[in-house]
Enzyme design. Structure first.
Site, PDB file in Angstrom:
ATOM      1  CB  SER A   1     -86.742  32.018  51.994  1.00 28.52           C
ATOM      2  OG  SER A   1     -87.580  32.858  52.732  1.00 28.52           O
TER       3      SER A   1
ATOM      4  CE  LYS B   1     -82.830  35.438  50.658  1.00 31.13           C
ATOM      5  NZ  LYS B   1     -83.585  34.381  51.387  1.00 31.13           N
TER       6      LYS B   1
ATOM      7  CB  SER C   1     -87.003  36.090  51.804  1.00 27.91           C
ATOM      8  OG  SER C   1     -86.071  35.104  52.186  1.00 27.91           O
TER       9      SER C   1
END
Ligand code: GLN
Length: 487
Positions: free
Chosen positions: A157, A58, A133
């Site tokens: 997330s 990420k 996210s």
């Protein structure tokens, strides 16, 4: 249909998927294709379960030599000079970071649509969001582009996008994995987590990353006395008793009075497909020999409000470093330092981030702390106590992950407020500091549905055991066009 293909086709496979889903912001196509070619071939993968495996990271977790944008224009062009401890440990175990995945700006969102670098689509239905996210990491794993990817979980997330994309998502205990190299959103709530194509893979990744790190004073080893991995004995250590937070009990908590499976205003708390999948998951857990016990979680009513109050307060402080001087893009010219900082922040932050900084600053204002921040901290303590009670004598609590399956965009998307309220099931584990594991239970109407298990501190193994058993007995599908490269 899932099929195994000739390994040389990987580049084409990767490109075709990326044109449809856009999960990576940066990817070393050659490295990942090479890994696909050599994976599984004789002699190539000696040296542990992660040797030779590529993984996505990420874009708020540092990898030396790669971008570190956090999905924000503010950090456009920033390249990290060092790697997060979690990444370094995976590299030491033989895995290779091959790219950075898309995300909501600074981790703030539930769709990955707040990224400044475009959307990530859901591999099961590209008109829908991948969740967020950590949407890029979830989509990349779901499409089979990498066997696992790192995400971060501040309020859900890792687990929510895992559930939207039909993959496994592990949010470890607070402190179990070093946060060194994770760009901070809300430090007291967040951890680096794993998105993986199976529970067994998630376990291998977690085992490699976990443990005390001198670079993060809040990290620690698993304390003595917590049952460890089952170590290939076939034995599962726990009591095999799982508490269940039923949708009805959740609705009762929200309404503060006996309910009928509906939220206070009469609309059902869970989409019917999610409610049905939850019931099926319960049946299947029973069939695996788990004893299920219904429980109540009265403090659930305050979870989302407490989470957003604390998360935004911490975010307003953490994001102060992006001032165009220490970090962040500097405007071309400014008459004085204040104008420089203002210009940098106005140009660098998107609307959602700006809104959250304002709200967080407001909650911390002198004279207001009693009303917001301190009340949220008390609610947080209540949630922790509720879970302590719920977990006494039990391996885990089974809960929904999110009220809906992957949602669409535009008119089909829940409002930003509804998206925040919908974090109620995921943010509890962050507030309580407990490990939580989302795993797919099935596919309904062409979209995956997941459930989550929340465990006692450092009790990840009990969760992984259950999810592994479940996945072996009830394997779920893969999206159309998925090809098996990483078995
Ligand atoms: N949806 C939550 C939020 O926007 C979760 C974020 C996260 O876990 N990073 O804050």
């Amino acid at each position: 249909m899932t099929r195994t293909v000739c390994k040389d086709g990987f580049s084409a496979y990767l490109r075709a998927w990326e044109a449809r889903i856009g999960s990576f912001l940066e990817i070393d196509e050659e490295a990942v294709s090479k890994a696909a070619r050599s994976h599984g071939s004789a002699g190539a993968s000696g040296g542990g379960p992660l040797a030779g495996l590529p993984f996505g990271v990420k874009d708020n977790v540092a990898v030396a030599g790669m971008r570190l944008s956090c999905g924000s224009r503010m950090l456009d062009g920033f390249v990290s000079p060092y790697s997060a401890t979690a990444v370094a440990r995976l590299v030491a175990a033989g895995a290779a970071p091959v790219g950075k995945t898309n995300m909501d700006e600074f981790g703030m969102g539930s769709s990955t649509d707040t990224s400044a670098y475009g959307r990530t689509n859901n591999p099961w239905d590209v008109s829908r969001v991948a969740g967020g996210s950590s949407g890029g990491s979830a989509a990349a794993v779901a499409a089979g582009l990498v066997p696992f990817a790192l995400g971060s979980d501040t309020g859900g997330s890792v687990r929510q996008p895992a559930s939207f994309c039909g993959v496994v998502g592990l949010k470890p205990t607070n402190g179990a994995v070093s946060r060194f190299g994770l760009v901070a959103y809300a430090s007291s709530l967040e951890t680096i987590g794993v998105l993986a194509d199976s529970a067994a893979r998630a376990r291998a990744v977690f085992e490699a990353m976990r443990g005390a790190d001198p670079l993060d004073q809040t990290s620690r080893d698993r304390p003595d006395g917590v049952p460890g991995a089952r170590a290939g004995t076939g034995e599962r250590a726990g009591a095999r008793i799982i508490g269940v937070l039923s949708p009805e009990a959740a609705a009762r908590a929200l309404a503060g009075s006996p309910g009928d499976g509906a939220s206070g205003d009469g609309t059902p708390l869970l989409e019917p497909e999610v409610a049905a999948a939850f019931e099926e998951a319960k049946e299947r857990m029973r069939s695996l020999g788990y004893r299920l016990e219904e429980l109540e979680l009265p403090s659930l009513a305050y979870a989302s409000a407490a989470y957003y109050t604390i998360a935004l307060a911490e975010a307003s402080a953490n994001l102060a470093r992006f001032d165009g001087v220490r970090y962040g893009r500097r405007p071309a010219g400014a008459p004085n330092p204040e104008a420089l900082v203002e210009g940098a922040r106005a140009a660098g932050f998107g609307d959602e981030v700006r809104l959250r900084i304002l709200l967080g600053t407001f909650a911390l204002r002198a004279g207001f702390q009693d009303r917001y921040y301190l009340r949220a901290q008390r609610a947080r303590a209540g949630i922790r106590r509720d879970f302590e009670r719920a977990l006494a004598g039990r391996d885990a609590v089974l809960m929904p992950v999110y009220p809906t399956r992957a949602f669409g965009r535009g008119a089909e998307a829940p409002s930003p407020f509804a998206q925040k309220a919908a974090d109620l099931f995921t943010c509890c584990a962050n507030l309580a500091g407990l490990p939580a594991l989302a795993f797919p239970t099935g596919v309904s109407g062409g979209l995956p549905v997941g459930v989550q298990l929340v465990g006692a501190a450092f009790g990840e193994d009990a969760l992984l055991d259950a999810a592994e058993e479940y996945g072996e007995a009830y394997p779920t599908g893969r999206p159309d066009g998925y090809e098996e490269y990483w078995t």
